[in-house]
Design a protein around this motif. Structure first.
Motif, PDB file in Angstrom:
ATOM      1  N   ALA A  17       3.168  20.330  84.466  1.00  0.00           N
ATOM      2  CA  ALA A  17       4.437  19.597  84.417  1.00  0.00           C
ATOM      3  C   ALA A  17       5.554  20.469  84.998  1.00  0.00           C
ATOM      4  O   ALA A  17       6.390  20.001  85.769  1.00  0.00           O
ATOM      5  CB  ALA A  17       4.752  19.189  82.986  1.00  0.00           C
ATOM      6  N   LYS A  18       5.556  21.754  84.634  1.00  0.00           N
ATOM      7  CA  LYS A  18       6.570  22.674  85.145  1.00  0.00           C
ATOM      8  C   LYS A  18       6.349  22.910  86.644  1.00  0.00           C
ATOM      9  O   LYS A  18       7.298  22.938  87.422  1.00  0.00           O
ATOM     10  CB  LYS A  18       6.497  23.995  84.380  1.00  0.00           C
ATOM     11  N   ARG A  19       5.090  23.060  87.038  1.00  0.00           N
ATOM     12  CA  ARG A  19       4.756  23.326  88.439  1.00  0.00           C
ATOM     13  C   ARG A  19       5.286  22.232  89.360  1.00  0.00           C
ATOM     14  O   ARG A  19       5.795  22.483  90.441  1.00  0.00           O
ATOM     15  CB  ARG A  19       3.234  23.454  88.579  1.00  0.00           C
ATOM     16  N   LEU A  77       8.186  18.120  86.476  1.00  0.00           N
ATOM     17  CA  LEU A  77       8.141  16.804  85.850  1.00  0.00           C
ATOM     18  C   LEU A  77       8.965  16.723  84.584  1.00  0.00           C
ATOM     19  O   LEU A  77       9.208  15.636  84.078  1.00  0.00           O
ATOM     20  CB  LEU A  77       6.689  16.420  85.531  1.00  0.00           C
ATOM     21  N   GLY A  78       9.390  17.830  84.051  1.00  0.00           N
ATOM     22  CA  GLY A  78      10.176  17.818  82.833  1.00  0.00           C
ATOM     23  C   GLY A  78       9.291  17.568  81.625  1.00  0.00           C
ATOM     24  O   GLY A  78       8.129  17.958  81.578  1.00  0.00           O
ATOM     25  N   ALA A  79       9.838  16.868  80.645  1.00  0.00           N
ATOM     26  CA  ALA A  79       9.098  16.596  79.405  1.00  0.00           C
ATOM     27  C   ALA A  79       7.959  15.623  79.692  1.00  0.00           C
ATOM     28  O   ALA A  79       8.064  14.772  80.567  1.00  0.00           O
ATOM     29  CB  ALA A  79      10.044  16.010  78.367  1.00  0.00           C
TER      30      ALA A  79
END
Length: 146
Positions: free
Chosen positions: A70-72, A75-77
């Protein structure tokens, strides 16, 4: 030693014969054929038990990726999946276009198909028009005996 076909092998400029045994997976068969190994001979070099033990050791060394995808991809939460309720289909028949005529027995408005059916079957319904439930009560179809 086998390396992924997408991996890279960096070799020193000075030849080292022991490094020739490092090969990419997709080149392994041709590497063996250069060494005059037949497929049958290769099968005899390693027993099934040894191969199984090696496979289990490989599995034991495996570690799942700890990358935060998600971080890569920024995408956020995490997003909760949208779950729509399942709507059961209605058992009631879908009414057709309204004919403007009412049932002679119960007074409900009839669909055009119900009115047409009664008109085509005047003798059965004595010239009256009925909704489907009342048609079954007033003049049920006789079942054929076999």
């Amino acid at each position: 030693m086998l390396v992924s076909q997408n991996g890279s092998i960096g070799r020193p400029r000075k030849k080292a014969p022991e490094l020739d045994a490092i090969v990419k997976v997709d080149q392994f068969r041709s590497h063996l054929l250069k060494r005059n190994f037949s497929n049958l001979t290769m099968l005899k070099l390693v027993s099934a038990d040894t191969l199984e033990r090696f496979g289990r050791q490989l599995v034991a060394l495996h570690q799942p990726s700890e990358r935060d995808w998600a971080k890569r991809f920024r995408l956020g939460a995490p997003v909760e999946p949208i779950v729509e309720p399942i709507v059961e289909p209605s058992i009631q028949p879908v009414p057709g276009p309204v004919s403007g005529v009412s049932c002679a027995k119960c007074g409900t408005s009839l669909s055009a198909a119900e009115a047409r059916f009664c008109r085509f079957n005047k003798p059965r319904f004595d010239g009256q028009v009925y909704c489907m439930p009342c048609q079954q009560i007033v003049a049920p179809l006789a079942r054929r005996s076999r």
